[in-house]
Design an enzyme around this catalytic site. Sequence first.
Site, PDB file in Angstrom:
ATOM      1  N   GLN A  86      -9.094   4.824   7.590  1.00  0.00           N
ATOM      2  CA  GLN A  86     -10.668   4.432   7.400  1.00  0.00           C
ATOM      3  C   GLN A  86     -11.086   5.757   6.428  1.00  0.00           C
ATOM      4  O   GLN A  86     -11.969   6.358   6.553  1.00  0.00           O
ATOM      5  CB  GLN A  86     -11.018   4.032   8.717  1.00  0.00           C
ATOM      6  N   SER A  87     -10.646   5.894   5.465  1.00  0.00           N
ATOM      7  CA  SER A  87     -10.578   7.129   4.643  1.00  0.00           C
ATOM      8  C   SER A  87     -11.972   6.862   3.783  1.00  0.00           C
ATOM      9  O   SER A  87     -12.423   5.557   3.512  1.00  0.00           O
ATOM     10  CB  SER A  87      -9.704   7.417   3.513  1.00  0.00           C
ATOM     11  N   ASN A  88     -13.090   8.040   4.651  1.00  0.00           N
ATOM     12  CA  ASN A  88     -14.292   7.848   3.917  1.00  0.00           C
ATOM     13  C   ASN A  88     -13.906   8.240   2.122  1.00  0.00           C
ATOM     14  O   ASN A  88     -14.568   7.455   1.148  1.00  0.00           O
ATOM     15  CB  ASN A  88     -15.732   8.875   4.218  1.00  0.00           C
TER      16      ASN A  88
END
Length: 361
Positions: A86-88
């Site tokens: 879930q890397s921004n």
Amino acid sequence: MEPRHHGTADAIARLKALPRIALTPLPTPLHRLARFSDSLGADIWIKRDDMGSVGLAGNKVRKYELLLGQALTEGADTLITTGAVQSNSARAGAAAAAQLGLRCVLVLTGEPPAERRANLLLDDLFGAEVRFVGRLGWSGLEPVLAAAAAEVAQAGGRPYVVPVGASSPLGSLGFALAYRELLDQLRQAGLDLGDGDGMGDGSGAGSVAVTAQGPVLLHTTTSGGTHAGLVVGRALWGQGPRPIGVDAGRVLTDPARDLAQLATEAAAVIGLDRHFSPEQIAVELGYAGPAYGSVTEEGLSAIRLLATTEGIVADPVYSGKGLAAVVDLARSGRHEGRPIVFWHTGGWHANFDPHYGDALR
Ligand SMILES: Cc1ncc(COP(=O)(O)O)c(C=O)c1O
């Protein structure tokens, strides 16, 4: 606003002259949180780096403005970057690459989830090529990124690799520019800039200690580029609150030491010969929970309070951790009546992944 020391003027000129691509409307707003403040009995302000387009919202965008400025200058045609599922940062990279017509390869740690939600859904939507590399620590990513770059080059492409969190020395400088933006806004808002050492004690006790005048500035820190850049910005302009990084997951081995080193390297990029020491870096370790990505009760309750009083969304992985420190500081009275400024670094996208969203129910 002029720099206090003549030696910094050249560095500021170099900072402003760095190739930069505008990816998001700046400045992001700084405003007071009236109902949140009332409910906590403190004077609390927010810097809205959570705002922007869906793809290009959050703190990573400031880093990408400089990184992709360099990438395009070098003639790159493929962005390769990395992060957790879930890397921004990866999502912002994917959106920026789409906007600029670059190919984007995302090397994500962990296993492919059954459903592609939240940031991962957006990565797909932006046309990124997502590769999962299993449970690899952040330190193990470098050779994987190098291999992906070699593969792209072999096929005739021109890769540009952005490290985890986009926290290279150059990327960090996006937040040196942002610090100047904040100083202007604090002044416009009639807030005392402060030139003392408002600081966290770094004790890891989860109790922000405050010792000087001017506003208290808190933000979430992980890979360190945001914090390092703010530290450099404060050194360049010689005034304003000392940033207090609220650690969101013990990703760095020794946060104060690693952040000091990153700030020193970022300063060197613009010819500022400044050696930052760990003692100059204020990091609070007490709000992260047991590991990166942990959901904490203090974080969830702080997120709910901000949402119900202001209609502003934070997330359990990152901004909720910084917000928990803000709530704790406000309730404790340790700010001694000084305004508290929370730099909202974004990350609300993760709430649309059931793993985090369900925790908020
Ligand atoms: C929403 C959000 N806030 C804060 C951070 C931490 O910023 P930095 O990596 O510059 O320390 C991140 C990093 O991924 C993030 O996504």
